[in-house]
Design a protein around this motif. Sequence first.
Motif, PDB file in Angstrom:
ATOM      1  N   GLN A 145       0.815  -1.218   0.000  1.00  0.00           N
ATOM      2  CA  GLN A 145       0.000   0.000   0.000  1.00  0.00           C
ATOM      3  C   GLN A 145       0.855   1.277   0.000  1.00  0.00           C
ATOM      4  N   THR A 146       2.162   1.107  -0.052  1.00  0.00           N
ATOM      5  CA  THR A 146       3.071   2.265   0.013  1.00  0.00           C
ATOM      6  C   THR A 146       2.887   3.187  -1.191  1.00  0.00           C
ATOM      7  N   HIS A 147       3.153   4.451  -0.985  1.00  0.00           N
ATOM      8  CA  HIS A 147       2.991   5.431  -2.070  1.00  0.00           C
ATOM      9  C   HIS A 147       3.982   5.156  -3.215  1.00  0.00           C
ATOM     10  N   HIS A 148       3.504   5.344  -4.445  1.00  0.00           N
ATOM     11  CA  HIS A 148       4.311   5.028  -5.632  1.00  0.00           C
ATOM     12  C   HIS A 148       5.576   5.859  -5.769  1.00  0.00           C
TER      13      HIS A 148
ATOM     14  N   THR B 130      -2.136   6.500   1.393  1.00  0.00           N
ATOM     15  CA  THR B 130      -2.874   7.394   0.512  1.00  0.00           C
ATOM     16  C   THR B 130      -4.232   6.800   0.158  1.00  0.00           C
ATOM     17  N   ASN B 131      -4.213   5.509  -0.080  1.00  0.00           N
ATOM     18  CA  ASN B 131      -5.391   4.808  -0.540  1.00  0.00           C
ATOM     19  C   ASN B 131      -6.492   4.742   0.511  1.00  0.00           C
ATOM     20  N   ALA B 132      -6.137   4.222   1.681  1.00  0.00           N
ATOM     21  CA  ALA B 132      -7.171   3.883   2.650  1.00  0.00           C
ATOM     22  C   ALA B 132      -6.840   4.316   4.079  1.00  0.00           C
ATOM     23  N   GLY B 133      -5.806   5.128   4.231  1.00  0.00           N
ATOM     24  CA  GLY B 133      -5.510   5.677   5.555  1.00  0.00           C
ATOM     25  C   GLY B 133      -4.970   4.668   6.559  1.00  0.00           C
ATOM     26  N   ALA B 134      -4.419   3.549   6.070  1.00  0.00           N
ATOM     27  CA  ALA B 134      -3.876   2.555   7.001  1.00  0.00           C
ATOM     28  C   ALA B 134      -2.626   3.123   7.680  1.00  0.00           C
ATOM     29  N   ILE B 135      -2.509   2.843   8.966  1.00  0.00           N
ATOM     30  CA  ILE B 135      -1.321   3.274   9.708  1.00  0.00           C
ATOM     31  C   ILE B 135      -0.526   2.019  10.039  1.00  0.00           C
TER      32      ILE B 135
ATOM     33  N   GLN C  69     -23.328   3.941   5.963  1.00  0.00           N
ATOM     34  CA  GLN C  69     -23.942   2.685   6.396  1.00  0.00           C
ATOM     35  C   GLN C  69     -25.455   2.794   6.400  1.00  0.00           C
ATOM     36  N   ARG C  70     -25.932   3.932   6.871  1.00  0.00           N
ATOM     37  CA  ARG C  70     -27.366   4.156   6.916  1.00  0.00           C
ATOM     38  C   ARG C  70     -27.973   4.117   5.508  1.00  0.00           C
ATOM     39  N   ALA C  71     -27.204   4.579   4.520  1.00  0.00           N
ATOM     40  CA  ALA C  71     -27.736   4.654   3.156  1.00  0.00           C
ATOM     41  C   ALA C  71     -27.454   3.383   2.355  1.00  0.00           C
ATOM     42  N   GLY C  72     -27.017   2.320   3.047  1.00  0.00           N
ATOM     43  CA  GLY C  72     -26.857   1.045   2.349  1.00  0.00           C
ATOM     44  C   GLY C  72     -25.505   0.845   1.669  1.00  0.00           C
ATOM     45  N   TRP C  73     -24.476   1.453   2.240  1.00  0.00           N
ATOM     46  CA  TRP C  73     -23.127   1.201   1.734  1.00  0.00           C
ATOM     47  C   TRP C  73     -22.338   0.490   2.816  1.00  0.00           C
ATOM     48  N   HIS C  74     -21.326  -0.238   2.381  1.00  0.00           N
ATOM     49  CA  HIS C  74     -20.551  -1.043   3.319  1.00  0.00           C
ATOM     50  C   HIS C  74     -19.118  -0.504   3.372  1.00  0.00           C
ATOM     51  N   VAL C  75     -18.714  -0.019   4.551  1.00  0.00           N
ATOM     52  CA  VAL C  75     -17.360   0.544   4.688  1.00  0.00           C
ATOM     53  C   VAL C  75     -16.358  -0.601   4.802  1.00  0.00           C
ATOM     54  N   VAL C  76     -15.315  -0.581   3.977  1.00  0.00           N
ATOM     55  CA  VAL C  76     -14.403  -1.733   3.944  1.00  0.00           C
ATOM     56  C   VAL C  76     -13.027  -1.455   4.545  1.00  0.00           C
ATOM     57  N   ASN C  77     -12.735  -0.212   4.898  1.00  0.00           N
ATOM     58  CA  ASN C  77     -11.414   0.037   5.517  1.00  0.00           C
ATOM     59  C   ASN C  77     -11.588   0.476   6.961  1.00  0.00           C
TER      60      ASN C  77
ATOM     61  N   THR D  19     -11.168   3.212  -6.108  1.00  0.00           N
ATOM     62  CA  THR D  19      -9.798   2.710  -5.977  1.00  0.00           C
ATOM     63  C   THR D  19      -9.815   1.190  -5.906  1.00  0.00           C
ATOM     64  N   THR D  20      -8.644   0.578  -5.943  1.00  0.00           N
ATOM     65  CA  THR D  20      -8.584  -0.860  -5.671  1.00  0.00           C
ATOM     66  C   THR D  20      -7.761  -1.055  -4.412  1.00  0.00           C
ATOM     67  N   LEU D  21      -8.271  -1.917  -3.551  1.00  0.00           N
ATOM     68  CA  LEU D  21      -7.569  -2.213  -2.309  1.00  0.00           C
ATOM     69  C   LEU D  21      -6.808  -3.524  -2.513  1.00  0.00           C
ATOM     70  N   SER D  22      -6.444  -4.205  -1.441  1.00  0.00           N
ATOM     71  CA  SER D  22      -5.694  -5.441  -1.636  1.00  0.00           C
ATOM     72  C   SER D  22      -6.576  -6.458  -2.357  1.00  0.00           C
ATOM     73  N   ASN D  23      -5.975  -7.412  -2.982  1.00  0.00           N
ATOM     74  CA  ASN D  23      -6.667  -8.431  -3.783  1.00  0.00           C
ATOM     75  C   ASN D  23      -7.509  -7.820  -4.901  1.00  0.00           C
ATOM     76  N   ASP D  24      -7.091  -6.642  -5.364  1.00  0.00           N
ATOM     77  CA  ASP D  24      -7.761  -5.989  -6.483  1.00  0.00           C
ATOM     78  C   ASP D  24      -9.233  -5.685  -6.223  1.00  0.00           C
ATOM     79  N   ALA D  25      -9.663  -5.710  -4.973  1.00  0.00           N
ATOM     80  CA  ALA D  25     -11.070  -5.408  -4.697  1.00  0.00           C
ATOM     81  C   ALA D  25     -11.324  -3.927  -4.940  1.00  0.00           C
ATOM     82  N   GLU D  26     -12.378  -3.641  -5.719  1.00  0.00           N
ATOM     83  CA  GLU D  26     -12.722  -2.254  -5.992  1.00  0.00           C
ATOM     84  C   GLU D  26     -13.500  -1.651  -4.828  1.00  0.00           C
TER      85      GLU D  26
END
Length: 505
Positions: free
Chosen positions: A191-194, A250-255, A397-405, A447-454
């Motif tokens: 996930q490191t910056h390019h 940059t992608n998902a704010g992972a520390i 979440q209330r509007a029917g979306w699923h947070v993945v990070n 964006t795509t996260l790990s395993n190419d998941a969009e």
Amino acid sequence: MEIADPNNPLLILTKEQRESLWKQLTNEVETYISVVDRARLTPSSSVSEIDAILSGFDFEEAADPNKVVEVIVAALWKHQTHVSNSRYFGLFNPPPSTMGIIADTLVAAFNPQAGSWNHSPFAVQLENRLLRLFARRFGLSGDDLGGVFCTGGAEANHTAILTALVNKFPRYTENGLHGSDLRPALYVSTQTHHSILKAARLCGLGSRAVRFVDVDNDLKMDLRQLEYRIERDLMDGWHPFMIVGTAGTTNAGAIDPIGGIAAIAKRFSVWFHADAAWGGAAALFTPEICDEFGELRKADSITFDAHKWMSVPMAAGMYLTSQKDILARTFNVQAEYMTGETPVAGIPDPYVHSLQWSRRFIGLKVFMSLAVAGWEGYRKVIQRQIELGDLLREELQRAGWHVVNRTPLPVVCFTDASSNAELLCVGELKQIAEDIVQSGEVWMSCTTLSNDAEALRACITNCKTTEYDIKHLIDVLVRVRKLSLQRRGDPFKYRPLSRQSPEYT
Ligand SMILES: *Cc1c(COP(=O)(O)O)cnc(C)c1O
């Protein structure tokens, strides 16, 4: 040859012309700042339209300066994504602070050559103090704290690789990588910056020297993998010299596990660089949100970008270090024409300390912004955006979306969690993001996260963003999802989400 009229110098212009231009300039800037939140975010530009504007300038005849400003201002309004808009949920380009705009204007006008103390003692001394202050605030310690201002995180990361090389292979400055059987290796997460990859190429290492370590479910560097890779590389004849941990990807704010990486770096005697380009602001102003921020003090060097979350105009990166002399050992050169420049004890000349030679006074916009907002002012601004990030997660979440990070930082990656979600086509989220960008009402990306998941990605970095802007984002998302379902028509025409599905059209 015609000699320019000294009363009408073409570059400096006359006093009357300048006065008229300053008025025009401040009017235009003020209008931009006060109206940008109501502007359409996304340009609908075409190459031919821009070409038509540019062909208006043949540079054969002198143009009227007010007219030139007018044309350029109109072009900027029309042909850019307005990242300063409070409904821009995109990359880390907040609206520039007013003090930052003033600082950059003063810098352009006074144009100090900030390469050496003798040329610009005020600029160099100010930057030196500021760099030491930021290094200390990150928890770095030692008598020789220091660093350099850079154009951005990319240059700071490049500087980090160079200093890490010199640290491990002191003869690198003379011999480079020539004629040795050295195989230097540095370790980053997937996930490191390019910019690290580019910097490795610039240092002559090549991309193969960048060893990618897998991430865990939270997109953080996997420490066991890291150790395993280093050990295996050592057996295979590689020479590990550096680990890069990211404090806020940059992608998902992972520390990344900063403390754990620091311990491994110590065990293998390699340089530990922390890339805190945007997340660093949270480490400085709201350190309580993540324990790992406290571990940044163990870094050998840190990248921090004031032009990201500190909202100063672009090109304000910092490379900070606690390692004595490392910048001088990496960059020191002797130039005959600089002989009048006697260095001042304790204040290194930036030109022997960094990649740059002629140097813009970058630090002033950070200094003047911080002077007016204060640490406490910045703390409030960052804190508020972190809270808005939590609100965004709830509303999604209330509007029917699923947070993945999972991150305490206000960057949210999400997918469709509604009953139609399992029928989602490959590329459909991307299409949703494109539709949203086209709406011009809000801006966000896919964006795509790990395993190419969009995943869709919305990030808050704007000090003007409010709850209303978040509601607006959710409204647009729901509307565009509905459109997307309608467009899909007969769902059985499409295969469920899988890598083999055809691109959504
Ligand atoms: C933005 C970013 C960079 C690159 O910084 P620039 O200022 O764009 O050159 C490097 N690392 C991280 C983690 C970033 O978010």
